[in-house]
Scaffold this motif. Structure first.
Motif, PDB file in Angstrom:
ATOM      1  N   PRO A 125       0.804  -1.226   0.000  1.00 25.99           N
ATOM      2  CA  PRO A 125       0.000   0.000   0.000  1.00 25.99           C
ATOM      3  C   PRO A 125       0.839   1.279   0.000  1.00 25.99           C
ATOM      4  N   ALA A 126       1.994   1.241   0.634  1.00 32.10           N
ATOM      5  CA  ALA A 126       2.829   2.453   0.689  1.00 32.10           C
ATOM      6  C   ALA A 126       3.325   2.804  -0.716  1.00 32.10           C
ATOM      7  N   ALA A 127       3.864   1.811  -1.418  1.00 34.13           N
ATOM      8  CA  ALA A 127       4.385   2.066  -2.764  1.00 34.13           C
ATOM      9  C   ALA A 127       3.254   2.453  -3.719  1.00 34.13           C
ATOM     10  N   SER A 128       2.079   1.837  -3.543  1.00 38.73           N
ATOM     11  CA  SER A 128       0.948   2.177  -4.413  1.00 38.73           C
ATOM     12  C   SER A 128       0.526   3.624  -4.196  1.00 38.73           C
ATOM     13  N   ALA A 129       0.480   4.050  -2.921  1.00 40.25           N
ATOM     14  CA  ALA A 129       0.088   5.441  -2.636  1.00 40.25           C
ATOM     15  C   ALA A 129       1.105   6.409  -3.237  1.00 40.25           C
ATOM     16  N   VAL A 130       2.379   6.105  -3.094  1.00 39.20           N
ATOM     17  CA  VAL A 130       3.416   6.985  -3.649  1.00 39.20           C
ATOM     18  C   VAL A 130       3.291   7.023  -5.171  1.00 39.20           C
ATOM     19  N   SER A 131       3.067   5.857  -5.777  1.00 35.71           N
ATOM     20  CA  SER A 131       2.927   5.803  -7.233  1.00 35.71           C
ATOM     21  C   SER A 131       1.793   6.714  -7.703  1.00 35.71           C
ATOM     22  N   ALA A 132       0.677   6.681  -6.964  1.00 33.75           N
ATOM     23  CA  ALA A 132      -0.482   7.492  -7.376  1.00 33.75           C
ATOM     24  C   ALA A 132      -0.214   8.978  -7.151  1.00 33.75           C
ATOM     25  N   MET A 133       0.379   9.315  -6.010  1.00 31.02           N
ATOM     26  CA  MET A 133       0.530  10.757  -5.726  1.00 31.02           C
ATOM     27  C   MET A 133       1.592  11.416  -6.607  1.00 31.02           C
ATOM     28  N   VAL A 134       2.634  10.688  -6.986  1.00 32.24           N
ATOM     29  CA  VAL A 134       3.658  11.338  -7.817  1.00 32.24           C
ATOM     30  C   VAL A 134       3.125  11.664  -9.218  1.00 32.24           C
ATOM     31  N   GLN A 135       2.014  11.033  -9.560  1.00 34.40           N
ATOM     32  CA  GLN A 135       1.378  11.375 -10.840  1.00 34.40           C
ATOM     33  C   GLN A 135       1.084  12.889 -10.902  1.00 34.40           C
ATOM     34  N   GLY A 136       0.683  13.466  -9.742  1.00 28.39           N
ATOM     35  CA  GLY A 136       0.392  14.902  -9.674  1.00 28.39           C
ATOM     36  C   GLY A 136       1.617  15.734 -10.000  1.00 28.39           C
ATOM     37  N   VAL A 137       2.745  15.379  -9.407  1.00 28.97           N
ATOM     38  CA  VAL A 137       3.987  16.112  -9.635  1.00 28.97           C
ATOM     39  C   VAL A 137       4.457  15.922 -11.078  1.00 28.97           C
ATOM     40  N   HIS A 138       4.321  14.676 -11.548  1.00 27.72           N
ATOM     41  CA  HIS A 138       4.738  14.321 -12.910  1.00 27.72           C
ATOM     42  C   HIS A 138       3.993  15.203 -13.923  1.00 27.72           C
ATOM     43  N   GLU A 139       2.674  15.255 -13.767  1.00 25.65           N
ATOM     44  CA  GLU A 139       1.860  16.052 -14.705  1.00 25.65           C
ATOM     45  C   GLU A 139       2.217  17.534 -14.623  1.00 25.65           C
ATOM     46  N   TYR A 140       2.286  18.042 -13.376  1.00 20.54           N
ATOM     47  CA  TYR A 140       2.509  19.488 -13.206  1.00 20.54           C
ATOM     48  C   TYR A 140       3.851  19.896 -13.815  1.00 20.54           C
ATOM     49  N   ASP A 141       4.890  19.156 -13.480  1.00 21.21           N
ATOM     50  CA  ASP A 141       6.229  19.564 -13.922  1.00 21.21           C
ATOM     51  C   ASP A 141       6.407  19.408 -15.427  1.00 21.21           C
ATOM     52  N   THR A 142       5.882  18.313 -15.982  1.00 17.93           N
ATOM     53  CA  THR A 142       6.062  18.133 -17.431  1.00 17.93           C
ATOM     54  C   THR A 142       5.304  19.221 -18.197  1.00 17.93           C
ATOM     55  N   GLN A 143       4.166  19.651 -17.628  1.00 15.58           N
ATOM     56  CA  GLN A 143       3.404  20.706 -18.309  1.00 15.58           C
ATOM     57  C   GLN A 143       4.003  22.094 -18.101  1.00 15.58           C
ATOM     58  N   ASN A 144       4.560  22.342 -16.909  1.00 15.81           N
ATOM     59  CA  ASN A 144       4.991  23.699 -16.576  1.00 15.81           C
ATOM     60  C   ASN A 144       6.479  23.966 -16.790  1.00 15.81           C
ATOM     61  N   PHE A 145       7.295  22.932 -16.713  1.00 15.66           N
ATOM     62  CA  PHE A 145       8.742  23.155 -16.805  1.00 15.66           C
ATOM     63  C   PHE A 145       9.380  22.442 -17.995  1.00 15.66           C
TER      64      PHE A 145
END
Ligand code: BDR
Ligand code: CA
Length: 315
Positions: free
Chosen positions: A214-234
């Protein structure tokens, strides 16, 4: 055998702060976590506090003490980073409401009391705006004598991320960052010049999701937010995992290379607010007040982070 390092984490979870907590809690043989202190930052303090508790519960570490501190910077209104982290700070993840409670002591009182009285020197890691730490230093400068090392995520030698000039943590509370860098204690700084090399990939996120814990699954899901934001903005190839770099440094300093430099924080209210002027070439002839990293082994970092998350129990 190495004794676990007594450490306090001051943070504002936030996706990447959350992962930093999970890293510490995955390595009890290396860290003795004396407490987590939170401030307002990426999201308001009610959410940063809840998110710290959620990380402890996900790690099944209900013994960890979490202290809420300053809701807003010393002199300025709070600037949130909801675009990256979501309104409640853990975009794309819905973890249960924590059963653990916050400690009743204010974070600044906890910092002062612990740093004055702990029988060993304590390491201080910071991954948010520096409000709690600055207030503790101003109220009781003697705490600096009992700090082994202060490692802070913040600053930029080149471009900013919240503005063209500044990195978020220093921008959010520039006066607090100024207090830290003029405290007389040499600061170790993990700037975005390094953390923008710690970039998520889709393959890595899938690997975490398949780990079956569950820990790795939660991290996998939440980093999606950072992944999307940074690829779009930077226009980066992935999302930058800023705060986990601080914890990686303690676990494997060989992943980082840096240099002693003088750092000055811009406390103006103009376009350069929060900028860290890092004198890489010693042009100002000032005594270095910081060690700032500028080289980084990203694949070693991801191996380390993956191994730590793998330690969490499978379902
Ligand atoms: C820092 O800003 C926050 O959004 C992250 O949690 C990190 O601490 C990076 O600039
Ligand atoms: Ca943070």
């Amino acid at each position: 055998m190495q004794m676990p390092t007594p450490i306090i984490l001051d943070c504002d979870p936030g996706i990447d702060d959350f992962i930093a907590i999970m890293m510490i809690l995955a390595a009890p043989e290396r860290f003795s976590l004396l407490g987590i202190t939170v401030s307002g930052g990426n999201v308001p303090i009610n959410f940063t506090a809840q998110n710290a508790l959620k990380a402890c519960e996900l790690a099944e570490r209900r013994d960890v003490k979490v202290y809420a501190g300053c809701p807003a910077p010393l002199l300025r209104p709070l600037v949130l980073e909801e675009g990256v982290h979501g309104v409640e700070g853990l975009k794309y993840v819905n973890l249960p409401t924590p059963k653990m409670l916050l400690q009743s002591t204010h974070a600044v009182d906890f910092l002062i009391d612990t740093l004055l009285n702990y029988p060993q020197k304590v390491t201080l890691a910071t991954t948010g705006p520096l409000t709690n730490v600055a207030l503790a230093i101003v109220r009781e400068p003697r705490i600096l004598d009992n700090i082994e090392e202060i490692v802070t995520m913040g600053g930029s030698m080149c471009l900013g991320n919240i503005t063209p000039a500044a990195e978020y943590n220093f921008y959010a509370d520039p006066e607090a960052a100024h207090i830290l860098f003029t405290s007389g204690k040499k600061i170790t700084a993990v700037s975005i010049d390094v953390t923008h090399q710690a970039l998520t990939t889709s393959e890595w996120m899938e690997k975490l999701a398949k780990m079956g814990n569950p820990a790795a699954s939660a991290v996998s899901a939440m980093v999606q937010g950072v992944h999307e934001y940074d690829t779009q903005n930077f226009e980066t190839a992935g999302g930058a995992l800023h705060d986990p770099c601080v914890i990686a440094y303690f676990l494997d300093p060989s992943l980082f290379k840096g240099t002693d430099v003088h750092v000055e924080i811009d406390t103006s209210h103009g376009v350069t607010r929060g900028r860290s002027t890092i004198d890489r070439w010693g042009k100002r002839g000032l005594t270095p007040n910081a060690h700032v990293f500028n080289e980084f082994n990203a694949s070693g970092f991801f191996d380390l982070l993956t191994d730590l998350l793998f330690r969490y129990k499978r379902l």
